[in-house]
Design a protein around this motif. Structure first.
Motif, PDB file in Angstrom:
ATOM      1  N   CYS A 145     153.539  74.938  97.431  1.00  0.00           N
ATOM      2  CA  CYS A 145     152.494  74.116  97.896  1.00  0.00           C
ATOM      3  C   CYS A 145     152.760  72.810  97.616  1.00  0.00           C
ATOM      4  CB  CYS A 145     151.091  74.489  97.314  1.00  0.00           C
ATOM      5  SG  CYS A 145     150.741  73.953  95.642  1.00  0.00           S
ATOM      6  N   CYS A 167     150.202  77.884  89.277  1.00  0.00           N
ATOM      7  CA  CYS A 167     149.455  77.213  90.453  1.00  0.00           C
ATOM      8  C   CYS A 167     148.875  78.295  91.329  1.00  0.00           C
ATOM      9  CB  CYS A 167     150.451  76.266  91.207  1.00  0.00           C
ATOM     10  SG  CYS A 167     149.576  75.306  92.365  1.00  0.00           S
ATOM     11  N   CYS A 168     149.410  78.373  92.580  1.00  0.00           N
ATOM     12  CA  CYS A 168     148.920  79.527  93.331  1.00  0.00           C
ATOM     13  C   CYS A 168     148.924  80.989  93.157  1.00  0.00           C
ATOM     14  CB  CYS A 168     149.682  79.284  94.497  1.00  0.00           C
ATOM     15  SG  CYS A 168     149.343  77.553  95.340  1.00  0.00           S
ATOM     16  N   SER A 204     152.487  71.136  94.461  1.00  0.00           N
ATOM     17  CA  SER A 204     151.930  70.500  93.528  1.00  0.00           C
ATOM     18  C   SER A 204     152.560  70.032  92.343  1.00  0.00           C
ATOM     19  CB  SER A 204     150.829  71.706  93.042  1.00  0.00           C
ATOM     20  OG  SER A 204     151.503  72.627  92.306  1.00  0.00           O
ATOM     21  N   CYS A 228     156.008  75.675  92.667  1.00  0.00           N
ATOM     22  CA  CYS A 228     154.904  76.228  93.888  1.00  0.00           C
ATOM     23  C   CYS A 228     155.500  75.603  95.094  1.00  0.00           C
ATOM     24  CB  CYS A 228     153.759  75.986  93.302  1.00  0.00           C
ATOM     25  SG  CYS A 228     152.584  77.034  93.998  1.00  0.00           S
TER      26      CYS A 228
HETATM   27 ZN   LIG Z   1     150.424  76.128  94.584  1.00  0.00          ZN
END
Ligand SMILES: [Zn+2]
Length: 123
Positions: A7, A16-17, A9, A5
């Motif tokens: 982001c 995730c997102c 993570s 992801c």
């Molecule tokens: Zn994410």
């Protein structure tokens, strides 16, 4: 294939997102913040508008496809009331051979099952 992801993570995008982009509600403001960063990175303007509080949402959003988002750091996530929270983060970007960073403190509100972005202060 494991697709990390954007982001940061360490989870897969799908786990995730991607869940939030697919319609699952964010569990907290930080999760929504991550999913919005990820949407910026993927050019997902539909999700950005959908996760924006109605009273501050722009009518339309145009992103520069040449601007690449290269990293997200969450510095702080704190409740500011029973249904509100604030997240401080820094996002880094690249545009051609220029790079930069955006530091912002964003305000979020619980909205139904999930969360929405209200506004932010940069700097
Ligand atoms: Zn994410």
């Amino acid at each position: 294939m494991f697709e990390p992801c954007e982001c940061g993570s360490g989870k897969s995008y799908v786990g995730c997102c991607g869940r939030l982009h697919g319609g699952a509600p964010a569990r907290d403001a930080e999760e929504l913040m991550r999913s919005r960063y990820c949407a910026f990175s993927r050019g997902n303007t539909g999700y950005l508008l959908k996760s924006w509080a109605a009273e501050t949402r722009p009518l339309a959003l145009t992103l520069d496809p040449a601007q690449q988002w290269t990293g997200l750091t969450i510095h702080r996530h704190e409740a500011t009331g029973p249904y509100t929270a604030r997240v401080r983060f820094t996002a880094t970007w690249r545009l051609g051979n220029r790079t930069g960073r955006l530091s912002e403190t964003s305000n979020f509100r619980r909205d139904g099952e999930g969360w929405v972005y209200i506004d932010g202060m940069t700097g």
